[in-house]
Design a protein around this motif. Structure first.
Motif, PDB file in Angstrom:
ATOM      1  N   GLY A 150       0.789  -1.195   0.000  1.00 62.44           N
ATOM      2  CA  GLY A 150       0.000   0.000   0.000  1.00 62.44           C
ATOM      3  C   GLY A 150       0.833   1.262   0.000  1.00 62.44           C
ATOM      4  N   GLY A 151       2.161   1.153   0.035  1.00 65.94           N
ATOM      5  CA  GLY A 151       2.998   2.338   0.015  1.00 65.94           C
ATOM      6  C   GLY A 151       3.266   2.931   1.377  1.00 65.94           C
ATOM      7  N   ASN A 152       2.582   2.442   2.432  1.00 71.50           N
ATOM      8  CA  ASN A 152       2.822   2.965   3.767  1.00 71.50           C
ATOM      9  C   ASN A 152       4.102   2.383   4.338  1.00 71.50           C
ATOM     10  OD1 ASN A 152       0.441   4.481   3.811  1.00 71.50           O
ATOM     11  ND2 ASN A 152      -0.733   2.682   4.429  1.00 71.50           N
ATOM     12  N   LEU A 153       4.784   3.169   5.153  1.00 69.43           N
ATOM     13  CA  LEU A 153       6.068   2.771   5.692  1.00 69.43           C
ATOM     14  C   LEU A 153       6.027   2.885   7.205  1.00 69.43           C
ATOM     15  CD1 LEU A 153       9.052   2.137   4.903  1.00 69.43           C
ATOM     16  CD2 LEU A 153       9.430   4.600   4.989  1.00 69.43           C
ATOM     17  N   THR A 154       6.538   1.884   7.907  1.00 73.90           N
ATOM     18  CA  THR A 154       6.629   1.922   9.362  1.00 73.90           C
ATOM     19  C   THR A 154       8.015   1.451   9.757  1.00 73.90           C
ATOM     20  OG1 THR A 154       5.813  -0.339   9.609  1.00 73.90           O
ATOM     21  CG2 THR A 154       4.165   1.423   9.655  1.00 73.90           C
ATOM     22  N   GLY A 155       8.436   1.781  10.982  1.00 77.24           N
ATOM     23  CA  GLY A 155       9.719   1.274  11.432  1.00 77.24           C
ATOM     24  C   GLY A 155      10.370   2.137  12.481  1.00 77.24           C
ATOM     25  N   SER A 156      11.635   1.826  12.765  1.00 78.21           N
ATOM     26  CA  SER A 156      12.412   2.559  13.750  1.00 78.21           C
ATOM     27  C   SER A 156      13.879   2.383  13.389  1.00 78.21           C
ATOM     28  CB  SER A 156      12.142   2.034  15.151  1.00 78.21           C
ATOM     29  OG  SER A 156      12.492   0.664  15.234  1.00 78.21           O
ATOM     30  N   GLY A 157      14.746   3.144  14.054  1.00 73.73           N
ATOM     31  CA  GLY A 157      16.161   3.042  13.766  1.00 73.73           C
ATOM     32  C   GLY A 157      16.978   3.796  14.778  1.00 73.73           C
ATOM     33  N   GLY A 158      18.250   3.967  14.473  1.00 75.10           N
ATOM     34  CA  GLY A 158      19.145   4.690  15.354  1.00 75.10           C
ATOM     35  C   GLY A 158      20.332   5.238  14.600  1.00 75.10           C
ATOM     36  N   SER A 159      20.943   6.243  15.175  1.00 76.64           N
ATOM     37  CA  SER A 159      22.121   6.844  14.570  1.00 76.64           C
ATOM     38  C   SER A 159      23.138   7.122  15.661  1.00 76.64           C
ATOM     39  CB  SER A 159      21.728   8.141  13.869  1.00 76.64           C
ATOM     40  OG  SER A 159      22.875   8.807  13.382  1.00 76.64           O
ATOM     41  N   PRO A 160      24.372   6.748  15.570  1.00 72.50           N
ATOM     42  CA  PRO A 160      24.901   5.970  14.456  1.00 72.50           C
ATOM     43  C   PRO A 160      24.349   4.556  14.450  1.00 72.50           C
ATOM     44  CG  PRO A 160      26.588   6.298  16.140  1.00 72.50           C
ATOM     45  CD  PRO A 160      25.382   7.072  16.569  1.00 72.50           C
ATOM     46  N   ALA A 161      24.319   3.966  13.287  1.00 73.49           N
ATOM     47  CA  ALA A 161      23.722   2.642  13.111  1.00 73.49           C
ATOM     48  C   ALA A 161      24.320   1.652  14.107  1.00 73.49           C
ATOM     49  CB  ALA A 161      23.943   2.145  11.692  1.00 73.49           C
ATOM     50  N   GLY A 162      23.431   0.949  14.793  1.00 72.91           N
ATOM     51  CA  GLY A 162      23.853  -0.082  15.728  1.00 72.91           C
ATOM     52  C   GLY A 162      24.183   0.418  17.117  1.00 72.91           C
ATOM     53  N   ALA A 163      24.485   1.702  17.260  1.00 75.76           N
ATOM     54  CA  ALA A 163      24.867   2.230  18.565  1.00 75.76           C
ATOM     55  C   ALA A 163      23.660   2.720  19.355  1.00 75.76           C
ATOM     56  CB  ALA A 163      25.879   3.366  18.403  1.00 75.76           C
ATOM     57  N   ASN A 164      22.556   3.007  18.686  1.00 77.64           N
ATOM     58  CA  ASN A 164      21.329   3.481  19.318  1.00 77.64           C
ATOM     59  C   ASN A 164      21.561   4.715  20.176  1.00 77.64           C
ATOM     60  OD1 ASN A 164      19.681   1.523  18.139  1.00 77.64           O
ATOM     61  ND2 ASN A 164      20.313   0.052  19.670  1.00 77.64           N
ATOM     62  N   VAL A 165      22.450   5.584  19.750  1.00 79.53           N
ATOM     63  CA  VAL A 165      22.686   6.829  20.468  1.00 79.53           C
ATOM     64  C   VAL A 165      21.476   7.742  20.334  1.00 79.53           C
ATOM     65  CG1 VAL A 165      24.123   8.886  20.586  1.00 79.53           C
ATOM     66  CG2 VAL A 165      25.180   6.663  20.249  1.00 79.53           C
ATOM     67  N   TYR A 166      21.005   7.927  19.119  1.00 75.85           N
ATOM     68  CA  TYR A 166      19.785   8.690  18.861  1.00 75.85           C
ATOM     69  C   TYR A 166      18.798   7.770  18.176  1.00 75.85           C
ATOM     70  CZ  TYR A 166      22.141  12.975  20.142  1.00 75.85           C
ATOM     71  OH  TYR A 166      22.800  13.948  20.835  1.00 75.85           O
TER      72      TYR A 166
END
Length: 90
Positions: free
Chosen positions: A1-17
């Motif tokens: 349907g084109g909708n996007l969901t998710g989460s992440g962090g920066s820097p990658a893998g460090a989950n600082v932000y």
């Protein structure tokens, strides 16, 4: 349907932000989403909102630009995937 969901962090893998998508779409090979930062008091009060846009290449890699309002300012940069591939969902 084109909708996007998710989460992440920066820097990658460090989950600082860390961040969580609040809205987003994928249309063709274009990805576009907004996300709220969810970690560290300096990024939550006031709420830092990130806007990410990019292109999905035929190989499945992605790259684009981002911007946010951290600490009431304006930051921007570029991003690119470093692992994995985006695949179409039928």
């Amino acid at each position: 349907g084109g909708n996007l969901t998710g989460s992440g962090g920066s820097p990658a893998g460090a989950n600082v932000y860390t961040w969580v998508l609040t809205s987003g779409t994928v249309v063709g090979n274009v990805i576009d989403f907004f996300a709220n930062y969810t970690a560290t008091a300096d990024a939550v009060t006031p709420q830092t909102v990130m806007h990410v846009t990019g292109t999905i290449a035929p190989s499945g890699t992605m790259s684009g630009t981002w911007s946010d309002n951290y600490a009431g300012g304006a930051r921007a940069g570029t991003w690119a995937t470093t692992s994995g591939v985006a695949v179409p969902i039928p």
